[in-house]
Write a protein that holds these residues in place. Structure first.
Motif, mmCIF file in Angstrom:
data_model
loop_
_atom_site.group_PDB
_atom_site.id
_atom_site.type_symbol
_atom_site.label_atom_id
_atom_site.label_comp_id
_atom_site.label_asym_id
_atom_site.label_seq_id
_atom_site.Cartn_x
_atom_site.Cartn_y
_atom_site.Cartn_z
ATOM 1 N N ASN A 136 7.910 6.418 -6.828
ATOM 2 C CA ASN A 136 7.164 6.803 -5.629
ATOM 3 C C ASN A 136 8.049 6.887 -4.394
ATOM 4 O O ASN A 136 7.868 7.758 -3.527
ATOM 5 N N LEU A 137 9.012 5.980 -4.312
ATOM 6 C CA LEU A 137 9.882 5.956 -3.138
ATOM 7 C C LEU A 137 10.696 7.237 -2.999
ATOM 8 O O LEU A 137 11.181 7.556 -1.910
ATOM 9 N N GLY A 138 10.841 7.968 -4.079
ATOM 10 C CA GLY A 138 11.608 9.208 -4.029
ATOM 11 C C GLY A 138 10.900 10.332 -3.308
ATOM 12 O O GLY A 138 11.565 11.256 -2.805
ATOM 13 N N PHE A 139 9.567 10.276 -3.248
ATOM 14 C CA PHE A 139 8.863 11.398 -2.602
ATOM 15 C C PHE A 139 7.802 10.971 -1.598
ATOM 16 O O PHE A 139 7.298 11.798 -0.832
ATOM 17 N N LEU A 140 7.459 9.691 -1.585
ATOM 18 C CA LEU A 140 6.440 9.246 -0.637
ATOM 19 C C LEU A 140 6.962 9.285 0.797
ATOM 20 O O LEU A 140 8.163 9.158 1.053
ATOM 21 N N GLY A 141 6.044 9.419 1.739
ATOM 22 C CA GLY A 141 6.417 9.388 3.149
ATOM 23 C C GLY A 141 5.204 9.100 4.001
ATOM 24 O O GLY A 141 4.083 8.972 3.515
ATOM 25 N N ILE A 142 5.445 8.970 5.287
ATOM 26 C CA ILE A 142 4.366 8.764 6.264
ATOM 27 C C ILE A 142 4.015 10.120 6.871
ATOM 28 O O ILE A 142 4.888 10.836 7.368
ATOM 29 N N GLN A 143 2.732 10.484 6.810
ATOM 30 C CA GLN A 143 2.299 11.742 7.391
ATOM 31 C C GLN A 143 2.448 11.709 8.917
ATOM 32 O O GLN A 143 2.276 10.672 9.557
ATOM 33 N N LEU A 144 2.778 12.864 9.496
ATOM 34 C CA LEU A 144 3.003 12.973 10.939
ATOM 35 C C LEU A 144 1.986 13.889 11.592
ATOM 36 O O LEU A 144 1.544 14.876 11.007
ATOM 37 N N SER A 152 0.834 -1.209 0.000
ATOM 38 C CA SER A 152 0.000 0.000 0.000
ATOM 39 C C SER A 152 0.865 1.253 0.000
ATOM 40 O O SER A 152 0.582 2.219 -0.713
ATOM 41 N N PHE A 153 1.935 1.224 0.790
ATOM 42 C CA PHE A 153 2.847 2.364 0.831
ATOM 43 C C PHE A 153 3.481 2.588 -0.541
ATOM 44 O O PHE A 153 3.537 3.725 -1.045
ATOM 45 N N LEU A 154 3.945 1.510 -1.163
ATOM 46 C CA LEU A 154 4.593 1.623 -2.467
ATOM 47 C C LEU A 154 3.638 2.141 -3.544
ATOM 48 O O LEU A 154 4.049 2.858 -4.459
ATOM 49 N N ASN A 155 2.371 1.783 -3.411
ATOM 50 C CA ASN A 155 1.382 2.202 -4.408
ATOM 51 C C ASN A 155 0.854 3.609 -4.157
ATOM 52 O O ASN A 155 0.040 4.120 -4.943
ATOM 53 N N GLY A 156 1.308 4.223 -3.051
ATOM 54 C CA GLY A 156 0.860 5.575 -2.758
ATOM 55 C C GLY A 156 -0.536 5.642 -2.175
ATOM 56 O O GLY A 156 -1.188 6.697 -2.217
ATOM 57 N N ASP A 157 -1.022 4.530 -1.602
ATOM 58 C CA ASP A 157 -2.352 4.530 -0.984
ATOM 59 C C ASP A 157 -2.354 5.390 0.280
ATOM 60 O O ASP A 157 -1.303 5.640 0.884
#
Length: 523
Positions: A173-181, A74-79
């Motif tokens: 996606n891995l270049g800009f995706l992250g976990i919201q805080l 899900s993280f990799l897919n940008g969900d």
């Protein structure tokens, strides 16, 4: 019924730390930081080394392989992924108030450590159970087959023209995706309140976990935590002196080995089995906490009345008491009764009986207090015959309350058997007389299930175990003094004629006995 997938231990990936650490606050507005990027969770980044869990956080081991894989995918897919909630302490650590499993899953993926590699090995001092290794291998294989490892995506950046479209998109996606805080403001007290409020609502903390959290500085809680992980993992005893820490870890390792080894394998193919059978992590936590409490005469209702152990003396004392009790049950120690686990703690088809374990502990404590071991030894052979032939009676007694609360009733049941035998009642009639007296409620003799009429062509695990036990039990050696069953972990070589009476050390004068029978009964 489908078998539950094993849970994966991610507990080592975010260290624990106490909230109550004071240093000068840095003048940075942390609330303005709204995202953790994937690179921030690498060991060489400046963020990950300062990531912490509260020391009272329950173990991060609630997700199975499928859930971990699904989350990473899900993280990799940008969900959309729920935000992680952090609190920054005065010490500069970033405490996870909510989202420990989410962050740990990503950290595990990045480091290829699902509870069995470098970070986990260091955390557990090299002690990693077979269950933990197997669960790690399961999730690693699933991720490799379904989404690929983190290292695969790193390598793919050097071959963008040769990878498939989905991998290309995920790599991008891995270049800009992250976990919201989200951030919790206020002091340590406010952070602790937020933690418990959030975690109780999102995923309720079990009663046992809550008891352990509240007892994290009390001698029973620290002792239980130490035994659970064989003296490894997060060291709730780290504030004690080095000498106390070493004692706690050594005692915990010995106790863990005494009650959980050798590892039980299913289906059962050997009578060399542990005192405690295969139980889940949650059951194991409760089991050990109750074990520590019973041995040290701590009632559940009075746990919170225990004072915090500030120097470790009482934790060491609690562990020594547990060590002595475990040695008394089954060990090579001179005090050992050598109780065979199969007879005392398992059913005829290999199922484990927690209620019998608590009852036996209570029995041993009673025999110790009243100095009546020899009376037990006198009738031990017949006693073992009775409890094995009627292995369904204790579950009937326990079913009316809980295994812990029923332990004294189980103890009294065992004492009643000994009393009947002392009165001269034939061993085949003891249970019949106990049932007539109705001291233990409406218990009854049940015939063992006969599976000969089953329509299934495959043998169940229970049938396989029952068949093995049926044929193996008559072959188990017996003590030449008391006639009770001998277990391989608790055998003493005794002189038939004592040395002081002129007995020689030759084969004709040697016999197998329980350590206690050799060192105490005979003398």
């Amino acid at each position: 019924m489908a078998k539950d997938s094993p849970k994966v231990s991610l507990d080592a990936l975010i260290p624990r730390e106490a909230f109550e650490v004071k240093e000068q606050q840095a003048q940075i507005s942390w609330n303005s930081i709204d995202k953790i990027q994937i690179r921030n969770l690498e060991k060489k980044d400046f963020f990950y080394p300062f990531l912490r869990k509260p020391d009272f956080q329950r173990e991060t081991n609630e997700w199975d392989a499928q859930k971990i894989c699904d989350f990473i995918e899900s993280f990799l897919n940008g969900d959309l992924i729920p935000a992680v909630i952090l609190w920054r302490s005065d010490s500069g650590y970033f405490f996870v108030i909510d989202g420990s499993h989410r962050l740990s899953a990503l950290i595990a993926w990045i480091n290829d450590d699902y509870g069995d590699r470098q970070i986990s090995n260091n955390f557990y001092d090299g002690y990693i159970t077979e269950e933990q290794k197997n669960a790690a291998q399961e999730v690693r294989k699933l991720i490799k087959d379904k989404i690929g490892s983190y290292q695969d995506y790193e390598l793919s950046t050097q071959h963008l023209d040769t990878i498939d479209q989905k991998t290309l998109e995920r790599t991008r996606n891995l270049g800009f995706l992250g976990i919201q805080l989200q951030w919790v403001g206020g002091d340590a007290s406010k952070a602790a309140d937020s933690f418990f409020n959030i975690n109780q609502k999102a995923a309720p903390i079990s009663q046992t976990e809550m008891r352990l959290l509240k007892a994290r500085k009390k001698p029973n809680g620290v002792a239980a935590r130490a035994i659970m992980r064989s003296g490894s993992g997060h060291k709730y005893w780290s504030e004690f002196s080095k000498d106390k820490q070493d004692k706690i870890e050594n005692l915990a390792q010995e106790i863990h080995k005494l009650i959980f080894e050798p590892k039980l394998k299913n289906p059962m193919k050997t009578t060399d089995i542990p005192i405690v059978g295969n139980i889940s992590t949650s059951q194991k936590n409760e089991f050990i906490l109750e074990f520590v409490n019973i041995v040290n005469n701590i009632e559940v209702e009075k746990e919170l009345d225990l004072e915090d152990d500030l120097v470790g003396d009482r934790t060491v004392k609690f562990l020594i008491n547990c060590q002595k009790l475990a040695q008394r049950i089954n060990s090579i120690d001179a005090s050992s009764l050598g109780l065979h686990p199969l007879i005392y703690f398992y059913t005829y088809d290999g199922r484990y009986r927690v209620g019998s374990f608590y009852g036996v502990i209570s029995l041993i404590l009673y025999l110790e207090k009243t100095q009546s071991y020899n009376k037990f030894i006198q009738w031990r052979k017949d006693f073992e015959f009775i409890i094995w032939q009627h292995d369904d009676i204790v579950p009937q007694i326990v079913s009316k309350s809980s295994a812990v609360k029923a332990r004294e009733k189980v103890r009294d049941f065992y004492l009643k058997i000994i009393e009947k035998l002392t009165q001269g009642v034939d061993k085949r009639n003891v249970i019949k007389e106990i049932i007539v007296e109705k001291t233990f409620g409406s218990i009854k003799i049940k015939s063992r299930v006969n599976t000969s009429d089953t329509q299934n062509k495959s043998f169940s695990r229970e049938t396989k175990a029952a068949a093995f036990i049926r044929d193996a039990l008559p072959k188990i050696q017996r003590c030449k003094i008391c006639g009770g069953y001998l277990h391989s972990h608790s055998i003493s070589i005794d002189h038939k004629t004592r040395k002081e009476d002129g007995g020689l050390g030759n084969l004709d004068n040697a016999q197998l006995t329980h350590p206690y029978c050799n060192t105490t009964v005979k003398n």
